[in-house]
Every structure is written in structure tokens, then in C-alpha cells.
Design a protein around this motif. Structure first.
Motif, PDB file in Angstrom:
ATOM      1  N   ASP A 190       0.830  -1.204   0.000  1.00 15.26           N
ATOM      2  CA  ASP A 190       0.000   0.000   0.000  1.00 15.26           C
ATOM      3  C   ASP A 190       0.866   1.255   0.000  1.00 15.26           C
ATOM      4  OD1 ASP A 190      -2.205  -1.565   0.002  1.00 15.26           O
ATOM      5  OD2 ASP A 190      -2.805  -1.168   2.062  1.00 15.26           O
ATOM      6  N   PHE A 191       2.046   1.169   0.604  1.00 13.44           N
ATOM      7  CA  PHE A 191       2.947   2.317   0.603  1.00 13.44           C
ATOM      8  C   PHE A 191       3.782   2.385  -0.664  1.00 13.44           C
ATOM      9  CE2 PHE A 191       2.864   4.697   4.504  1.00 13.44           C
ATOM     10  CZ  PHE A 191       3.494   5.850   4.080  1.00 13.44           C
ATOM     11  N   ARG A 193       3.127   1.267  -3.576  1.00 19.17           N
ATOM     12  CA  ARG A 193       2.286   1.596  -4.731  1.00 19.17           C
ATOM     13  C   ARG A 193       2.140   3.083  -4.952  1.00 19.17           C
ATOM     14  NH1 ARG A 193      -1.316  -2.713  -6.380  1.00 19.17           N
ATOM     15  NH2 ARG A 193      -2.176  -1.285  -7.866  1.00 19.17           N
ATOM     16  N   VAL A 194       2.401   3.880  -3.928  1.00 19.16           N
ATOM     17  CA  VAL A 194       2.251   5.333  -4.048  1.00 19.16           C
ATOM     18  C   VAL A 194       3.159   5.876  -5.159  1.00 19.16           C
ATOM     19  CG1 VAL A 194       2.774   7.482  -2.817  1.00 19.16           C
ATOM     20  CG2 VAL A 194       1.414   5.703  -1.705  1.00 19.16           C
ATOM     21  N   LEU A 195       4.284   5.224  -5.394  1.00 20.94           N
ATOM     22  CA  LEU A 195       5.211   5.688  -6.432  1.00 20.94           C
ATOM     23  C   LEU A 195       4.604   5.491  -7.825  1.00 20.94           C
ATOM     24  CD1 LEU A 195       8.459   4.122  -4.949  1.00 20.94           C
ATOM     25  CD2 LEU A 195       7.951   6.572  -5.112  1.00 20.94           C
ATOM     26  N   PRO A 196       4.932   6.376  -8.764  1.00 21.05           N
ATOM     27  CA  PRO A 196       4.455   6.208 -10.140  1.00 21.05           C
ATOM     28  C   PRO A 196       4.814   4.822 -10.681  1.00 21.05           C
ATOM     29  CG  PRO A 196       5.461   8.359  -9.887  1.00 21.05           C
ATOM     30  CD  PRO A 196       5.715   7.616  -8.597  1.00 21.05           C
ATOM     31  N   ARG A 200       7.800   2.297  -9.410  1.00 20.39           N
ATOM     32  CA  ARG A 200       7.560   1.194  -8.466  1.00 20.39           C
ATOM     33  C   ARG A 200       7.774  -0.167  -9.129  1.00 20.39           C
ATOM     34  NH1 ARG A 200       1.004   2.219  -8.150  1.00 20.39           N
ATOM     35  NH2 ARG A 200       0.478   0.896  -9.913  1.00 20.39           N
TER      36      ARG A 200
ATOM     37  N   HIS B 111      -4.744   5.932   5.621  1.00 23.50           N
ATOM     38  CA  HIS B 111      -3.361   6.397   5.401  1.00 23.50           C
ATOM     39  C   HIS B 111      -3.216   7.894   5.601  1.00 23.50           C
ATOM     40  CE1 HIS B 111      -3.305   2.889   2.259  1.00 23.50           C
ATOM     41  NE2 HIS B 111      -3.412   2.456   3.492  1.00 23.50           N
ATOM     42  N   SER B 188      -2.620  -2.081   5.792  1.00 18.10           N
ATOM     43  CA  SER B 188      -1.624  -3.122   6.039  1.00 18.10           C
ATOM     44  C   SER B 188      -1.088  -2.973   7.469  1.00 18.10           C
ATOM     45  CB  SER B 188      -0.501  -3.022   5.012  1.00 18.10           C
ATOM     46  OG  SER B 188       0.080  -1.743   5.060  1.00 18.10           O
ATOM     47  N   ARG B 219      -8.348  -6.665  -1.426  1.00 20.85           N
ATOM     48  CA  ARG B 219      -7.172  -5.995  -0.853  1.00 20.85           C
ATOM     49  C   ARG B 219      -7.370  -5.747   0.642  1.00 20.85           C
ATOM     50  NH1 ARG B 219      -2.664  -3.117  -2.280  1.00 20.85           N
ATOM     51  NH2 ARG B 219      -3.029  -3.804  -4.386  1.00 20.85           N
ATOM     52  N   GLU B 408      -6.704   3.214  -8.839  1.00 20.58           N
ATOM     53  CA  GLU B 408      -6.445   1.786  -8.645  1.00 20.58           C
ATOM     54  C   GLU B 408      -6.598   1.369  -7.184  1.00 20.58           C
ATOM     55  OE1 GLU B 408      -2.451   1.577 -10.062  1.00 20.58           O
ATOM     56  OE2 GLU B 408      -1.650   2.651  -8.342  1.00 20.58           O
ATOM     57  N   ASN B 424      -2.779   5.772 -10.828  1.00 24.84           N
ATOM     58  CA  ASN B 424      -2.184   6.009  -9.520  1.00 24.84           C
ATOM     59  C   ASN B 424      -2.636   7.411  -9.082  1.00 24.84           C
ATOM     60  OD1 ASN B 424      -0.404   7.133  -7.590  1.00 24.84           O
ATOM     61  ND2 ASN B 424       1.296   5.860  -8.259  1.00 24.84           N
ATOM     62  N   PHE B 426      -1.643   9.521  -7.043  1.00 23.23           N
ATOM     63  CA  PHE B 426      -0.618  10.500  -6.678  1.00 23.23           C
ATOM     64  C   PHE B 426       0.159  11.002  -7.886  1.00 23.23           C
ATOM     65  CE2 PHE B 426      -1.291   7.432  -3.276  1.00 23.23           C
ATOM     66  CZ  PHE B 426      -1.763   8.283  -2.301  1.00 23.23           C
ATOM     67  N   ASP B 427      -0.093  10.399  -9.037  1.00 30.82           N
ATOM     68  CA  ASP B 427       0.731  10.642 -10.221  1.00 30.82           C
ATOM     69  C   ASP B 427      -0.036  11.537 -11.205  1.00 30.82           C
ATOM     70  OD1 ASP B 427       2.207  10.570 -12.536  1.00 30.82           O
ATOM     71  OD2 ASP B 427       2.566   8.403 -12.486  1.00 30.82           O
ATOM     72  N   GLU B 430       0.340  10.443 -15.081  1.00 31.71           N
ATOM     73  CA  GLU B 430      -0.528   9.352 -15.523  1.00 31.71           C
ATOM     74  C   GLU B 430      -1.990   9.806 -15.597  1.00 31.71           C
ATOM     75  OE1 GLU B 430      -0.845   5.992 -12.896  1.00 31.71           O
ATOM     76  OE2 GLU B 430      -1.322   4.631 -14.533  1.00 31.71           O
TER      77      GLU B 430
END
Lengths: 482, 482
Positions: A190-191, A193-196, A200, B111, B188, B219, B408, B424, B426-427, B430
Motif C-alpha cells: 500500500d505504501f 504503490r504510491v510511487l508512479p 515502483r 493512510h 496493512s 485488498r 487503482e 495512480n 498520486f501521479d 498518468e
């Protein structure tokens, strides 16, 4: 036997940087205190191999140009090593050092984002990933070049800045044993996945061609396996065995703990920073120690100390020293951390009486060891930590049966948790109770606990760790294509 | 058969609140728009059972006192339900609603902490856990009282505010089927561990006595199982089967997806907010919709829209509407979110031209459905989301073959990901590419995608979800002591 092969070792951080000698004006190497670079340097000494690292400063770059075959130097332990410093493109290196690793990967692997307000990735992150690819290529090229004549080289690749290297090595050396060792925590999917996506996924793909992926603790191994399972549909993860099967080969994921370097501890003097001995007197002294990084969590340690003294009158007169090593203060999160710690110290003194809590910040290893030796209670309450070597070193240096308060989310807690007072690093109530319990424990109980703690820490030497890496990569190499 | 048993249903949030009728002055029930309360209310209608919820306002409390046996009311779907409102101690309720659930558990499960600066727990968190225990007891007592005469009751307990209830029910009803359904994400272990030990362990122990623990997505099931495995050493977790064996009984953990309520969608008018039709004209309109909660991530959606228009000249003239439902604006994180969204809208208009992006905030369900219907592109880019029912509802309401950009990390992505443009959250890069791709897709391709999307969404009705809960708890009840 792997150990009969030529070993090729790399890590980004050198334990050494070059600067002119004030007397002669000639460039000479200076040893940096503590940190990952240091244990990799010691490892180079144990293995008696040369070591490839990044040139950082302008003087480092000049030294690299003037000594293309590398330089040799003596470590604090007395060991001699040879170092070859890599000269990266300046812009590439700056982006990788100051943004991609120090901000982006550091926050990703150490839970530094809240998700609601941070992070936000734009094209800068994608360009930084390109720079990371170039930087990775520099290391792979240097390792391949240094091993060009070797029939059976083995590669030991260290820490998160080099996680792209195994894939590049594998492309040229399909049969070589490659160990990729990560010194910092690995986060849950879950952490991560935060990256593009290209970052990741690309970074996991960079690591998996290694024969062995090593971490300090089982928790990071499990998280890494879960990340692979979540993000790489073509990988077959066996959580029980700690393996990933992909593209016809097996990568083994292993916890390989390190505690301390006996020669380093033995070779260093202990000295309290100026004024501390008189200030502390013979009264009970709590020591928090760590570099200037928010994961080291000194702010909450100080607030827990205040809560403990407020709640238990027997603790009146106890003092606390926050010992810090300056680290990357150009990173905003680190600079803000220091401000928060200083504010917490000021608040503590306003409540408990002037000069009850002090902070001290410099890079002298002797000072750190002096504080370890003098403490009556050691607090290592990191929000998260790959291992925290101080939790091993300090009890071995301390001579006053100091109790240890240890965060449960340090890698070290997997080995030392049973002989320390483990705490949730976010919970002031639990930390205050641990501090009060430790400072009021009977002397005989403290002595027995200290004895058990030293016995638990002692086996985890640098030498044993180096051996465990070589044994692991050898065993995993044999079954890689099974 | 479970369905021949008397069913007892509880959730904290009512879809209804009481206030005086402006004409008669008599207390009457008013329906709230959207949200968890609404789907549980519909569920009460499907099952034709009375439903126990918390009285919230002073008028609710008065209604509860005046109608101790409960009240009956009609839902927007046309269904009639009976509701019994629980009267909690005022202080207890305020602590649970405003701090323990809205701040502490909301951040833990979504989170919302960065670990480096937040959170820090002191005695307030421990006291709040005590209040949560009292609040939990109120619900358990009410459920046990309402089922006192039933030989074989079945209990359906809904959402995270009631996760302590199964343990209390089990103590008095060792043989009863109990379903605990959580509507929000489950984090998690690295995240869940952040909570103080008595909270993180106490809450898991509160849930596990349920026969079935349900979430919207796999998940969250996996994360929950990992939390149990990490924190309860006496629990035996089977990740493959989704079971926990503890104290001689088996708890089954299941994903039970819900998409939408057909009757609710059919029973509501669609209406664009005032001025929106003229402003949008026939040009392409992007709609982001969600309540005023940082997980809904409108700020990054607006910034991605700006990046898309900046990068692709074909998007000039496209407009974006940020549609918000006011929600808990007394929670600081929510108020700050609204400020950030408004600032992003102002920046977008400064760059793209005045009035390119608008935001609109009210509680009219007709307005939300009107925006769903008019959109050419729907953006649901939550940072994380238990399910996101809008991702099911909007494609079924929309009449313009609107494409859908879907985060996602919404639970909904497990079912709708293959028929949406997943991103994503945060991205920005994308998301901008997804927005540009969606707005420039050929009409035939959009029509075909919309058809497939509706076909993917349609089966997941409220009625099917209620059925799946009863089937699950019945099946799991049979093997609980196996």
C-alpha cells in the motif's frame, strides 16, 4: 565456492571523502563517522577487496580523476581498504542524491507521506527516474569493467541507491552470483504503490535479477515479497520459502542481520561532549541518540520523558540528553525535524526546570560512544528503522547496566526485542511507562537484564554478517535455475 | 437457514435525522443524501427488519425518547423501514464521533498520517478507547435486548464504528451467526500498528468473534488477515482460504462487493446545479465528484486536468466541474481539503482562463446525479477508498458514453478496473494522460467501452449484496466450530 571467486563490492555512500590536507595541500582521504558507508567499508576490509562508491564533493571528483585505479586508506578499526570513486555526471548525481534517493525513496521506504497532502508526482519524478537509470548504469559499467577478466565474479551490491544495478549486471553476466542488500526498511505494497508505475515496477524489476535480496529483518522481507506479488503479475511468490520465481529463475529473499563491528568499537575512544559530565553528575541520565532524520523520533522521546517525570515523582531530577549526528540538513524534512526537536527540548525545560534536557549535535563518534557509555537509559524509538545498529553497539559499550527502550519497528527489535523494553514509537503513554519502569528498576534486575542483552547482541558481528552474505549468495546461486 | 432466523441490523450512521416539521412543529424524519447510512437503510428495507442506529442531534435524541420502540419512514427508493435510534451518553458519543472514529480510525484506515510528524498519542487516545468501549456496549445491549426472545437470531453489524460489537454479542450469544461488515479500507499492518497497543489489538479482538468479517474488496481482506497474523500471536491465519482460527473457532474474511441500489437510482430525479448547463454548453465536461474528504483527492484531479490541457492542444475549451457533498467540515483535515481544492481551482483558472474549472458544493442527490448524467468524463481518483459506489452509479446514469478515470486503490477497481482507465492517484502525469486519452477517444470506441462498463457494473446491486451477506454468514456459521 563463492569465496574463491573474485568479489566485487559497490555502494553509493563512501565512508570516505577527499579534501586537501591543511599542512601539505595534497588531497587526502578523511573518514566519515558512522552510517551505512562505514559498515560497507569495514566489509571491504574483511573481504580484502576494492570497493566502488560515488564521488560526492568536487574534491572527491578530483581525487577520482587523479587516481583512476583507486586509493587505499586505513579505517578506524585498523583495517586497510582500497576504494575506487565513480565520477558521475554532476546533474545526474545531484538529482539522484538530493531528490530521487534522499526525498523520494527515503519517504517511500520510511512512511514519510500522509497520502492526503503528500506526495504529488509530476514530470520531475519521471525525469529523476531517468537520471537514476544513468546513475545505475555508471555502477553497473564500473562493476562489469572491474570484473571483465574474471571467469567467475561475485557481486555484492549495497543499499537502496543501487537497487537498479542487479538487472544491468544480469544482462551481461547471466551466470554470476549477485547479492543485493538493502539497509533500509521495505514498505508494504500500500505504501510502495504510491510511487508512479514506472518507478515502483521498474525498481522491483531492477532488484529481482539478483541471486539474493537481503534485508536486516524478516518484516522487510515479507513486505518486499508482498510488493512483488502485488505489482508483478508474472512473478510467482512463495511467502513461506521467501522466494520469487520469474523468467525461469529463482530469487531468494533473506533477512541477514548485522549488529556491530567489534574492531570499530574497540578501536574508538569514548569521550563525553564538553560540559556533559558536570551537568549530568551522578544522577540518572536518559540518552536518545540518532542522526538528524525524522525517523529517529527524538521529539516524541523528549515528550515521553516529560510525561514520565510528570507522572512519577521518583523521576524528579532525572536528565535527558538528545545526542544527534548532523545528516543531510539540506533536506527540508531533516531541517524541520531539528527545529521540532529543539522546540520539544525548550518546552521540556519550561515544564521540568531549566537545563533538565539538553541536545548536542556533532559528528564525533567518540562523543556518541561516550554518551552510550554514560547513559542510565538508552532510548532508540525510531518511527521505523532498517536495523538501528546503535541498539546493538550501545549496550556493549555501556558500563552502567543501562536499560534500553527500543521501537518495535526497528529491524533490531526482531533480535533484541525480548531483551529490551519495546514500545510503539507513536505512543507517548507507553514510552513514558517504559522510561519510568526502566529508571526505577532494582539494580540487580538491571544488571541481569544488561547481561542478557549483551549476550543477545554479541553474536551479530560484522564478520558474521559478511560470512552470512557469502554463504547465502552461494547457496542461492546453486538453486537459482533449479 | 439463516434467512428464516430473525435478523438484527445495526450501524452507527442513520440515513435519517429528526427535526421539527416547519409546518406542524412536530418532529419528523428527514433523509440524508448518500453515504454508508443510506445503503444500510436500503438493506433494512430489503430485509424488512428494524434497524438500530445512533441518535446524533438533540432532535434525534428527543425523537428517540418519544419513540422508544422506533419509528417508521419511507426511503427515496420507495421502501419503508423501521429505525430505532440509540441514545448514548452525550460526552461518550461526542468523543467517539468527533475524535475516535472521524479522526483516529479514519486516518488509520485511510493512510492519513505521515509518521514523521503525525500522529502522537497521549492519554486522550486511551480515554477515547474507553468511550469507544461504552459506545460499543450500547449497541451490543440494544441488539441483545431486541433479540432477547429470539431462539436463533442473526446479527448484521455494519461499518467501522461498530467493530467492537461482535465480541460483546458473542459473549452472550455463543452460537449466533454474526456478520461484521467494514465499509472502509483496511490498512496493512505497518499502518495499523501505528495505533497504541490496547487499541490496535483490542479492535481486532473485537471483530474476530464475528462469524464473517466482510469488506468490499480482496485488498482489504488481505490487509486484515496480515494485521491479525502480525498482532495476535494466538491466531492461526490461512491467507489462501481467508480464515482465522482462534480460541477454537473459525472466522471467515470475505470480499462482498456492492455497486449501487437500482431503486435509489431509478427513484431520484436528475438535475444540474443552477447555471451549470449554460456554462458547460455542449463542450466536453470533466466531472469529479465526492464528499469533502481528503481521500476524494479533487485537488490532484484539478492539477492533472491543467496538465492535460497544457500538454494537448485538442483539449483547449474543455471544462471541469468539481462536485462536492459537504461532509464533517468540523474535522480539520476536511476543512483544509476544501481550502486546497478551492486554491487548485483558482490556480487552474489563472492558467487556463477564467471559469474553465468550477466547484459546486451542496447535499442535493439530484445535483450529483445530474452531473453524472451530463459528464463526458468522470474522475474518481481517491487516494484510497473502501469501494466508491459512484464509480458504479455514474456510468449507469450517464447518457453520453462518458469515460471513467478510476483510482487503482478504490475497492471498485477490483471489479471495474478492466473497464475504466485506472490511475495512480498520486501521479499527475498518468492522470493527465488518462484524461487526454479519454477526451480524445473516438466516439465508437467510447460507446463500446461504455457498454462494457455498464455490463460490468450492473450485476452488483444492493439486493445481490444483501443476499451475499446472508449466504456468507450462513455458510460460515456451519463451519465455524469445525
Amino acid at each position: 565456492m563463492v569465496t574463491e571467486r573474485r568479489i566485487h563490492l559497490a555502494s553509493k555512500r563512501a565512508a570516505v571523502s577527499y579534501a586537501p590536507d591543511p599542512d601539505t595541500g595534497e588531497l587526502r582521504p578523511w573518514l566519515a563517522p558512522g552510517g551505512t558507508g562505514n559498515v560497507v567499508a569495514e566489509q571491504a576490509g574483511v573481504l580484502d577487496v576494492s570497493w566502488i562508491a560515488s564521488a560526492d564533493t568536487e574534491d572527491d571528483r578530483r581525487a577520482a580523476r587523479e587516481n583512476p585505479e583507486g586509493l587505499s586508506l586505513s579505517l578506524g578499526s585498523g583495517r586497510r581498504i582500497r576504494v575506487k570513486l565513480l565520477h558521475h555526471d554532476r546533474h545526474t548525481f545531484d538529482v539522484v542524491q538530493n531528490f530521487f534517493t534522499a526525498e523520494l525513496l527515503w519517504a517511500a521506504n520510511n512512511h514519510g507521506w500522509d497520502a492526503w497532502t503528500t506526495p504529488t508526482f509530476d514530470r520531475e519524478a519521471y525525469r529523476a527516474m531517468d537520471c537514476f537509470g544513468e546513475f545505475t548504469g555508471d555502477f553497473a559499467d564500473a562493476l562489469l569493467k572491474s570484473s571483465a577478466d574474471a571467469a567467475d565474479p561475485v557481486y555484492l551490491v549495497h543499499d537502496y541507491q543501487l537497487i537498479g544495478v542487479p538487472q544491468r549486471l544480469r544482462a551481461q553476466r547471466p551466470q554470476a552470483p549477485v547479492l543485493m542488500f538493502v539497509h533500509i526498511p521495505w514498505p508494504s505494497p500500500d505504501f510502495w504503490r504510491v510511487l508512479p508505475k514506472p518507478i515502483r515496477v521498474g525498481l522491483l524489476e531492477g532488484m529481482l535479477p539478483a541471486t539474493t535480496v537481503g534485508f536486516f529483518a524478516d518484516r522487510w522481507c515479507r513486505n518486499f515479497l508482498d510488493c512483488v506479488s502485488d505489482l508483478l503479475p508474472d512473478a510467482e511468490v512463495d511467502r513461506e520459502r521467501g522466494t520469487v520465481r520469474r523468467h525461469g529463475a529463482v530469487t531468494r529473499v533473506r533477512a541477514l542481520p548485522l549488529g556491530y563491528s567489534p574492531l570499530t568499537i574497540a578501536g574508538r575512544a569514548h569521550r563525553l561532549p564538553e560540559g556533559i559530565a558536570a551537568w549530568a553528575g551522578e544522577g540518572p541520565l536518559v540518552v536518545h541518540s540518532g542522526r538528524t532524520d525524522p525517523i529517529k523520533n527524538a521529539e516524541r522521546a523528549v515528550r515521553a520523558f516529560v510525561l514520565a517525570v510528570r507522572s512519577d515523582h521518583r523521576l524528579r531530577g532525572a536528565r535527558m540528553l538528545v545526542r544527534m549526528n548532523p545528516n543531510r540538513l539540506y533536506v527540508r524534512a531533516n531541517a524541520e525535524y531539528v527545529r521540532r526537536v529543539r522546540a520539544a527540548v525548550a518546552e521540556a525545560n519550561a515544564e521540568l526546570g531549566a537545563d533538565s534536557v539538553r541536545w548536542h549535535c556533532d559528528n564525533e563518534v567518540e562523543h556518541t560512544l561516550g554518551c552510550f557509555a554514560r547513559a542510565d537509559l538508552l532510548v532508540f524509538n525510531s518511527t521505523v528503522d532498517g536495523q538501528n545498529l546503535s541498539a546493538f553497539e550501545a549496550p556493549l559499550v555501556n558500563g552502567r547496566d543501562a536499560e534500553v527502550v527500543l521501537s518495535e519497528t526497528c529491524g533490531a527489535a526482531e533480535l533484541l526485542g525480548p531483551v529490551c523494553r519495546t514500545v510503539n514509537p507513536f505512543d507517548l503513554v507507553e514510552q513514558a511507562e517504559a522510561i519510568a519502569g526502566a529508571l526505577t528498576a532494582p539494580a540487580a534486575q538491571r544488571a541481569e537484564a544488561a547481561r542478557r542483552r549483551r549476550a543477545a547482541a554479541e553474536p551479530w558481528t560484522l564478520e558474521a554478517w559478511v560470512r552470512s552474505q557469502l554463504d547465502a549468495v552461494e547457496a542461492d546461486h546453486r538453486v537459482r535455475r533449479g
